[in-house]
Design a protein around this motif. Structure first.
Motif, PDB file in Angstrom:
ATOM      1  N   TRP A 109       0.825  -1.203   0.000  1.00  0.00           N
ATOM      2  CA  TRP A 109       0.000   0.000   0.000  1.00  0.00           C
ATOM      3  C   TRP A 109       0.866   1.263   0.000  1.00  0.00           C
ATOM      4  O   TRP A 109       0.495   2.267  -0.625  1.00  0.00           O
ATOM      5  N   CYS A 110       2.014   1.216   0.670  1.00  0.00           N
ATOM      6  CA  CYS A 110       2.940   2.358   0.602  1.00  0.00           C
ATOM      7  C   CYS A 110       3.375   2.599  -0.838  1.00  0.00           C
ATOM      8  O   CYS A 110       3.410   3.742  -1.314  1.00  0.00           O
ATOM      9  N   GLY A 111       3.721   1.513  -1.531  1.00  0.00           N
ATOM     10  CA  GLY A 111       4.108   1.644  -2.937  1.00  0.00           C
ATOM     11  C   GLY A 111       2.987   2.187  -3.800  1.00  0.00           C
ATOM     12  O   GLY A 111       3.217   3.014  -4.686  1.00  0.00           O
ATOM     13  N   ARG A 112       1.750   1.760  -3.523  1.00  0.00           N
ATOM     14  CA  ARG A 112       0.597   2.259  -4.283  1.00  0.00           C
ATOM     15  C   ARG A 112       0.418   3.759  -4.063  1.00  0.00           C
ATOM     16  O   ARG A 112       0.215   4.524  -5.028  1.00  0.00           O
ATOM     17  N   HIS A 113       0.508   4.204  -2.813  1.00  0.00           N
ATOM     18  CA  HIS A 113       0.323   5.628  -2.510  1.00  0.00           C
ATOM     19  C   HIS A 113       1.473   6.484  -3.060  1.00  0.00           C
ATOM     20  O   HIS A 113       1.272   7.667  -3.372  1.00  0.00           O
ATOM     21  N   LEU A 114       2.675   5.896  -3.158  1.00  0.00           N
ATOM     22  CA  LEU A 114       3.831   6.637  -3.686  1.00  0.00           C
ATOM     23  C   LEU A 114       3.963   6.494  -5.197  1.00  0.00           C
ATOM     24  O   LEU A 114       4.920   7.009  -5.785  1.00  0.00           O
ATOM     25  N   ASN A 115       3.004   5.800  -5.831  1.00  0.00           N
ATOM     26  CA  ASN A 115       3.009   5.583  -7.280  1.00  0.00           C
ATOM     27  C   ASN A 115       4.272   4.872  -7.755  1.00  0.00           C
ATOM     28  O   ASN A 115       4.827   5.186  -8.818  1.00  0.00           O
ATOM     29  N   LEU A 116       4.743   3.905  -6.965  1.00  0.00           N
ATOM     30  CA  LEU A 116       5.892   3.100  -7.356  1.00  0.00           C
ATOM     31  C   LEU A 116       5.406   1.827  -8.037  1.00  0.00           C
ATOM     32  O   LEU A 116       4.385   1.252  -7.649  1.00  0.00           O
ATOM     33  N   GLY A 117       6.138   1.374  -9.044  1.00  0.00           N
ATOM     34  CA  GLY A 117       5.839   0.093  -9.655  1.00  0.00           C
ATOM     35  C   GLY A 117       6.073  -1.025  -8.659  1.00  0.00           C
ATOM     36  O   GLY A 117       6.863  -0.901  -7.722  1.00  0.00           O
ATOM     37  N   ALA A 118       5.386  -2.151  -8.863  1.00  0.00           N
ATOM     38  CA  ALA A 118       5.482  -3.254  -7.908  1.00  0.00           C
ATOM     39  C   ALA A 118       6.906  -3.779  -7.789  1.00  0.00           C
ATOM     40  O   ALA A 118       7.337  -4.185  -6.705  1.00  0.00           O
ATOM     41  N   SER A 119       7.657  -3.801  -8.894  1.00  0.00           N
ATOM     42  CA  SER A 119       9.029  -4.312  -8.815  1.00  0.00           C
ATOM     43  C   SER A 119       9.883  -3.450  -7.884  1.00  0.00           C
ATOM     44  O   SER A 119      10.724  -3.966  -7.144  1.00  0.00           O
TER      45      SER A 119
END
Length: 326
Positions: A28-38
């Motif tokens: 969820w942190c990655g989703r909120h920071l707009n980071l790709g899953a990799s």
């Protein structure tokens, strides 16, 4: 001894349960920071779980009052990559084999970016070989070369963030466990709380392993090289197991790759800054075993199609090295 083994089992279960909260939060942190899953796997998850073990290594190297304490730190800096390059990949292969029916798959093939993983193995191999070579040489400016390892990790993070992507199955996230629908603050809070529990449990796991090793009469540097890294790398292995059960092996292997890159650079920099960074025969052989495992992984991934069961061979390298050393 039975009590120690019971504590080990209990702490391993606690680490696994805490990793479920950590994995959920870090996605969820990655989703909120707009980071790709990799990038979530290689940067956020790997950096978070590597913090506790890096702190332990730094403490041993920088503040160790005796040469023995510093040797333990150097042993940990070599043992971490060895465990990740062998046991962690073997666990991935075993988990994929065991979960094939659960995931509804007709084969054991890894659904990953093989070219990217092959590139990661090659980059790690070059950095790690340089790290081992420095352990055989003594010269005046060697401590300053620690800056190169920090720069290498910074370049790796920059590349991962810029080139990160996401597969369709990685878009599906379970609700945030701490508070469904919570924003970045709630996700970060859950990740930090889970990481604190993971760090405490891993520290306790190391202490129990040391007690067990003392019962067996093992030397301290063997504990640092063989047993302690198994405990400190346990969160990465648990993260991989959780993601594999969800059919997200790209995230699982990205987490291991990211952790390997951290272990190849950050502890090496600490070692060059605070110790003579000279290897004895045991440390040299551990470095060679790690490089042999990485070469094997690179040859596998560059093929473009990997049967997960082949990764079990990486675990044989660790068992062979441990058996010869003991």
């Amino acid at each position: 001894m039975l009590l120690t083994l019971s504590f080990l089992l209990g702490l391993a279960v606690l680490i696994y349960l805490s990793c479920q909260y950590f994995v959920n939060a870090i996605e969820w942190c990655g989703r909120h920071l707009n980071l790709g899953a990799s990038a979530v796997g290689t940067v956020l998850a790997a950096f978070g779980t590597a913090l506790p073990e890096s702190a332990v290594t730094l403490t041993a190297m920088a503040f160790g009052g005796t040469p023995q304490h510093k040797d333990i730190g150097v042993g940990a800096a070599l043992g971490g990559p060895l465990v990740l390059a062998t046991l962690a990949y073997a666990v991935v292969g075993f988990a994929l084999w065991r979960n094939r029916s659960r995931l509804g798959r007709g084969d054991y093939l890894l659904r990953v970016d093989h070219r990217r993983l092959a590139g990661d193995q090659l980059a790690f191999l070059l950095i790690f070989a340089f790290k081992v070579a420095l352990g055989l040489l003594a010269f005046a400016i060697k401590p300053w070369l620690g800056v190169l390892f920090l720069a290498a990790y910074a370049a790796y993070v920059w590349r991962e963030i810029r080139s990160a992507d996401t597969a369709p199955e990685e878009e599906e996230l379970d609700a945030l466990k701490l508070r469904a629908g919570g924003g970045l603050g709630w996700a970060a809070t859950q990740a930090l709380l889970a990481l604190a529990v993971i760090a405490a449990a891993a520290h306790g796991f190391v202490a129990q392993l040391e007690a067990l090793a003392g019962h067996w009469g093992m030397a301290p540097h063997l504990v640092a090289l063989l047993l302690s890294p198994v405990a400190t790398e346990l969160p990465e292995i648990m993260n991989a197991l959780i993601w594999l059960r969800q059919g997200k092996e790209r995230l699982a292997l990205a987490n291991i790759s990211g952790a390997m890159m951290i272990q190849a650079t950050i502890p090496s920099a600490f070692g060059l800054f605070f110790t003579p960074w000279m290897f004895d025969g045991v440390l040299l052989w551990s470095g060679l075993a790690t490089m042999a495992a990485i070469v094997g992984l690179w040859l596998l991934f560059r093929r473009g199609s990997v049967d997960g069961r082949w990764l079990l061979g990486a675990g044989a390298v660790y068992l062979l090295f441990a058996g010869c050393l003991v």
